[in-house]
Design a protein around this motif. Structure first.
Motif, PDB file in Angstrom:
ATOM      1  N   ASP A 171       0.807  -1.135   0.053  1.00 46.06           N
ATOM      2  CA  ASP A 171       0.071   0.019  -0.112  1.00 46.06           C
ATOM      3  C   ASP A 171       1.050   1.239  -0.075  1.00 46.06           C
ATOM      4  O   ASP A 171       2.093   1.295   0.573  1.00 46.06           O
ATOM      5  CB  ASP A 171      -0.916  -0.083   1.274  1.00 46.06           C
ATOM      6  N   LEU A 172       0.275   2.346  -0.495  1.00 44.51           N
ATOM      7  CA  LEU A 172       0.839   3.696  -0.518  1.00 44.51           C
ATOM      8  C   LEU A 172       0.529   4.620   0.556  1.00 44.51           C
ATOM      9  O   LEU A 172      -0.538   4.779   0.528  1.00 44.51           O
ATOM     10  CB  LEU A 172       1.104   4.038  -2.147  1.00 44.51           C
ATOM     11  N   HIS A 173       1.445   5.124   1.368  1.00 45.81           N
ATOM     12  CA  HIS A 173       1.027   6.227   2.149  1.00 45.81           C
ATOM     13  C   HIS A 173       1.817   7.479   1.811  1.00 45.81           C
ATOM     14  O   HIS A 173       3.030   7.690   1.653  1.00 45.81           O
ATOM     15  CB  HIS A 173       1.454   6.081   3.431  1.00 45.81           C
ATOM     16  N   GLU A 174       0.967   8.370   1.353  1.00 44.15           N
ATOM     17  CA  GLU A 174       1.642   9.738   0.955  1.00 44.15           C
ATOM     18  C   GLU A 174       1.453  11.093   1.848  1.00 44.15           C
ATOM     19  O   GLU A 174       0.459  11.262   2.265  1.00 44.15           O
ATOM     20  CB  GLU A 174       1.063  10.345  -0.605  1.00 44.15           C
ATOM     21  N   HIS A 175       2.396  11.509   2.195  1.00 46.52           N
ATOM     22  CA  HIS A 175       2.464  12.755   3.174  1.00 46.52           C
ATOM     23  C   HIS A 175       2.880  13.816   2.443  1.00 46.52           C
ATOM     24  O   HIS A 175       3.911  14.059   1.899  1.00 46.52           O
ATOM     25  CB  HIS A 175       3.655  12.239   4.304  1.00 46.52           C
ATOM     26  N   ILE A 176       1.730  14.759   2.517  1.00 43.65           N
ATOM     27  CA  ILE A 176       1.750  15.720   1.645  1.00 43.65           C
ATOM     28  C   ILE A 176       1.652  17.281   2.468  1.00 43.65           C
ATOM     29  O   ILE A 176       0.908  17.407   3.349  1.00 43.65           O
ATOM     30  CB  ILE A 176       0.546  15.937   0.779  1.00 43.65           C
ATOM     31  N   LEU A 177       2.592  18.080   2.056  1.00 43.09           N
ATOM     32  CA  LEU A 177       2.545  19.497   2.508  1.00 43.09           C
ATOM     33  C   LEU A 177       1.979  20.334   1.417  1.00 43.09           C
ATOM     34  O   LEU A 177       2.220  20.437   0.220  1.00 43.09           O
ATOM     35  CB  LEU A 177       4.166  20.002   2.481  1.00 43.09           C
ATOM     36  N   PHE A 178       0.691  20.565   1.776  1.00 40.90           N
ATOM     37  CA  PHE A 178      -0.154  21.291   0.708  1.00 40.90           C
ATOM     38  C   PHE A 178      -0.457  22.711   1.161  1.00 40.90           C
ATOM     39  O   PHE A 178      -0.869  23.173   2.354  1.00 40.90           O
ATOM     40  CB  PHE A 178      -1.600  20.506   0.906  1.00 40.90           C
TER      41      PHE A 178
END
Length: 221
Positions: free
Chosen positions: A207-214
Motif C-alpha cells: 500500500d502507498l502512504h503519501e505525506h503531503i505538504l499542501f
C-alpha cells in the motif's frame, strides 16, 4: 535541493511498516469561486503536485465548473478537468468530466461541517470506457475569533471506483485522504491555507502512504 531535503525529512517523520511504501510530496493550488451573474456560479482551480520518490512524480491540473444554488447553501456544479501526470517511465494525460453537490451538514457551536459529493467520469489512456468514480468529503471549519481571523480546517474524503474497464484501476476503494490545516485571511476574499494531507492508496503489493505538504491560495468573491 532544499525542497527535496524538506520532503525527505517529512517522509521519515511518518515512516510506515515494511508492508507499506511512503512518499513525501508538495502540493500547491490556486482556487477561485463566486457568482458570474444572476444565479450562475463559477468554481475552478489549478494545481501542481511534486513528489520526492524514485519515480520523480509530477502532476499538473486545471479544473473548472459552472453551477447554481438549488437550495439555501446547497450548490450543484458540473465541469471539466485535465490532468497531466509524469514519472521517469511515462507521461500521460487524463480528461475528466465531473458533477458535484455541496451542502451544509451541521453546526456545533462555532464548528461548521460541510459535505461534498462528487461523481467523476475519468477518460484514462489505454481504457475502452470511462472510469466512474464517486468521492465523498466531509469538511469542518472552526473560526479562531471574530470574522477575519484565522480558522482551523479539517477534512476526510473517500474515493470509490464504481467500475473497472479494461486497463483501468480495479473497482472498490481507490484512496482516502485526511487533511488538517489553517485558513489565514490575507485580504478581502483572499486566504492562504497551509495544511498536512495524508493520502492512503491501497495496492495489490505494498500500500502507498503519501505525506503531503499542501498550500492553497483561495479567492472568493
Amino acid at each position: 535541493m532544499w525542497l527535496r531535503r524538506i520532503m525527505s525529512i517529512f517522509s521519515l517523520l511518518w515512516a510506515q511498516p515494511a508492508a507499506a511504501e511512503d512518499d513525501a510530496l508538495v502540493w500547491t493550488s490556486l482556487t477561485a469561486n463566486g457568482p458570474l451573474g444572476g444565479d450562475i456560479l463559477f468554481l475552478g482551480d489549478v494545481g501542481a503536485r511534486i513528489g520526492s520518490g524514485p519515480q520523480d512524480f509530477r502532476q499538473f491540473l486545471v479544473r473548472g465548473a459552472i453551477g447554481t444554488e438549488i437550495a439555501h447553501h446547497v450548490t450543484l456544479h458540473a465541469g471539466y478537468a485535465h490532468f497531466w501526470t509524469g514519472t521517469r517511465q511515462r507521461n500521460r494525460g487524463e480528461h475528466r468530466t465531473w458533477q458535484q453537490l455541496a451542502f451544509p451538514v451541521a453546526s456545533l457551536g462555532k464548528l461548521h461541517l460541510h459535505g461534498r459529493s462528487r461523481l467523476e467520469q475519468r477518460y484514462l489512456p489505454g481504457t475502452d470506457a470511462p472510469c466512474w468514480r464517486v468521492r465523498q468529503q466531509v469538511r469542518g471549519e472552526l473560526p479562531l475569533g471574530r470574522e477575519g481571523r484565522p480558522s482551523l480546517l479539517a477534512s476526510g474524503e473517500v474515493f470509490m471506483n464504481l467500475n473497472a474497464p479494461a486497463g483501468a484501476p480495479r473497482a472498490g476503494l481507490d484512496r482516502w485522504r485526511a487533511q488538517a490545516g489553517v485558513s489565514v485571511p490575507v485580504a478581502t476574499g483572499i486566504s492562504i491555507q497551509p495544511a498536512y494531507l495524508h493520502q492512503f492508496i491501497p495496492r495489490r503489493g505494498e500500500d502507498l502512504h503519501e505525506h503531503i505538504l499542501f498550500t492553497a491560495l483561495a479567492f472568493r468573491w
